[in-house]
Design an enzyme around this catalytic site. Structure first.
Site, PDB file in Angstrom:
ATOM      1  N   TYR A 175       0.840  -1.074  -0.138  1.00  0.00           N
ATOM      2  CA  TYR A 175       0.009   0.118   0.128  1.00  0.00           C
ATOM      3  C   TYR A 175       0.556   1.192  -0.154  1.00  0.00           C
ATOM      4  O   TYR A 175       0.309   2.434  -0.303  1.00  0.00           O
ATOM      5  CB  TYR A 175      -0.869  -0.116   1.127  1.00  0.00           C
ATOM      6  N   LYS A 209       3.703 -15.484   2.347  1.00  0.00           N
ATOM      7  CA  LYS A 209       3.546 -16.224   1.113  1.00  0.00           C
ATOM      8  C   LYS A 209       5.119 -16.369   0.761  1.00  0.00           C
ATOM      9  O   LYS A 209       5.722 -16.278  -0.278  1.00  0.00           O
ATOM     10  CB  LYS A 209       2.984 -15.471  -0.035  1.00  0.00           C
ATOM     11  N   ASP A 231      -2.759 -18.123   1.648  1.00  0.00           N
ATOM     12  CA  ASP A 231      -3.952 -18.731   0.942  1.00  0.00           C
ATOM     13  C   ASP A 231      -4.546 -19.939   1.902  1.00  0.00           C
ATOM     14  O   ASP A 231      -5.556 -19.992   2.223  1.00  0.00           O
ATOM     15  CB  ASP A 231      -3.804 -19.353  -0.412  1.00  0.00           C
ATOM     16  N   ASP A 264      -5.226  -6.878   5.581  1.00  0.00           N
ATOM     17  CA  ASP A 264      -6.618  -6.526   5.238  1.00  0.00           C
ATOM     18  C   ASP A 264      -7.590  -7.388   4.813  1.00  0.00           C
ATOM     19  O   ASP A 264      -8.620  -7.435   5.147  1.00  0.00           O
ATOM     20  CB  ASP A 264      -6.199  -5.407   4.151  1.00  0.00           C
ATOM     21  N   ASP A 273     -11.036  -9.288   7.296  1.00  0.00           N
ATOM     22  CA  ASP A 273     -12.362  -8.877   6.579  1.00  0.00           C
ATOM     23  C   ASP A 273     -12.897 -10.199   6.719  1.00  0.00           C
ATOM     24  O   ASP A 273     -13.951 -10.423   6.919  1.00  0.00           O
ATOM     25  CB  ASP A 273     -12.288  -8.152   5.305  1.00  0.00           C
TER      26      ASP A 273
END
Length: 362
Positions: free
Chosen positions: A142, A193, A225, A249, A253
């Site tokens: 970001y 990852k 994942d 993020d 959620d």
């Protein structure tokens, strides 16, 4: 009586409504325990752009810097979607994080027992859920450079976003996560990852080094994942999850829906000095703004986090949390968490009842 300076940044849409209720609950619980609050409002997001031409005016930053903590609503809406990227309301969120070095985003997901039927998962999968996602907040994709969109030819564009982390940035957020895990369930899962990204390889190596400082905490590593799948398959296996900006993020959620609604998910953004900006994870919900339909519980629980983490007023925090639980036990529900047989209330009705319970007057 102790007094605390709180910057109030309602923002846009339902942010205005839920922050008003969180503020009332803070005042009610504070009065009960001798904690006074001085609130000062500042502009941010679309409201700030309309008034000043900037989504994050310097006056708002100054207000935050002289305050003990900040209570934030939400920003954005379709009326500002066509603005240049640097003028969009969402830049207020990123700007506050960067300018105040709010490197740690804490997002708890707690299942209140009366809401187990509101979750999209089976009750036995989510009953007793109490996990914390610790998300790095001021680096990663970001904020990385270079970034942007460029034309390669008259009919072909290229978009670039850069993910970057330093050893120090990773160590800072992972150490905080371990500190939190050591006073919770003593379990920490570091998410990356590592099998694809160099960022992930560095993240896992640094997280492993920090783990050696906390032998009492059970440590695991998981690909993002798989972590997303495990949150749905068996969320009770988690206590604290620590991860980077984008992965955090997304995962937080996902975790919000385990609790029945994103309207239940509080969050904190804190820096090394103890200052924090506290906000509900949900957005501005322009489709219901101004209709008294919003769920104020996420904002109210964010106010409890404000007391716990920035003000070190555990007494006030626990009173607010208990009041929320009591209101739910009484059967009060906003539309997003409503189930058959419950009592339907609006944003103001839920906030007023929680305020009364937090004050100890009923």
């Amino acid at each position: 009586m102790s007094s605390y300076q709180i910057a109030v940044l309602p923002g846009d849409g339902i942010g205005q409504e839920v922050v008003a209720q969180a503020r009332s609950v803070l005042e009610a619980a504070g009065a009960r325990f001798g904690a006074g609050f001085e609130f000062e409002e500042g502009l941010c997001g679309g409201a700030a752009y309309d008034a000043t031409g900037e989504p994050l005016p310097e006056e708002t930053l100054t207000l935050c810097r002289r305050s003990d903590a900040g209570l934030f609503g939400a920003v954005g809406g379709p009326q500002w979607d066509a603005l240049p990227r640097d003028k969009r309301p969402e830049q207020a969120i990123l700007g506050l994080r960067k300018e105040l070095n709010l490197f740690a985003n804490l997002r708890p997901a707690v299942m209140f027992d009366p809401l187990v039927e509101a979750s999209s998962l089976k009750p036995e999968v989510v009953r007793g859920l109490d996990l914390l996602v610790v998300r790095e907040g001021v680096s990663g994709i970001y904020f990385g450079q270079p970034r942007g969109i460029e034309w390669l030819s008259p009919d072909e564009e290229k978009a670039v976003d850069t993910m970057t982390y330093t050893t120090g940035e990773i160590r800072q957020i992972v150490r905080l996560a371990f500190e939190l895990a050591s006073v919770r369930g003593k379990k920490l899962c570091s998410v990356d990852k590592e099998n694809v990204l160099d960022n992930g390889r560095l993240w896992r190596r640094v997280a492993g080094d920090v783990a050696g400082e906390f032998p009492e905490v059970e440590t695991s590593h998981m690909y993002v994942d798989n972590a997303a799948m495990q949150l749905i398959r068996d969320p009770l296996q988690f206590d604290v999850i620590v991860t980077g900006n984008m992965f955090g993020d997304i995962l937080s959620d996902c975790a919000s829906m385990l609790t029945g609604s994103i309207g239940m998910l509080a969050s904190a953004n804190v820096n090394e000095t103890g200052f924090g900006r506290y906000e509900a994870v949900h957005g501005t919900a322009p489709d219901i703004a101004g209709q008294d339909k919003a769920n104020p519980i996420a904002a109210i629980m964010s106010a409890a986090m404000l007391c716990r983490y920035s003000l070190k007023r555990v007494d006030v925090a626990e009173a607010i949390e208990a009041a929320v639980a009591a209101a739910l036990d009484e059967g009060l529900r906003t539309s997003d968490i409503h189930t058959p047989g419950a009592t339907a209330v609006g944003c103001a009705g839920m906030g007023e009842r929680i305020s009364a319970l937090a004050a100890g007057t009923s």
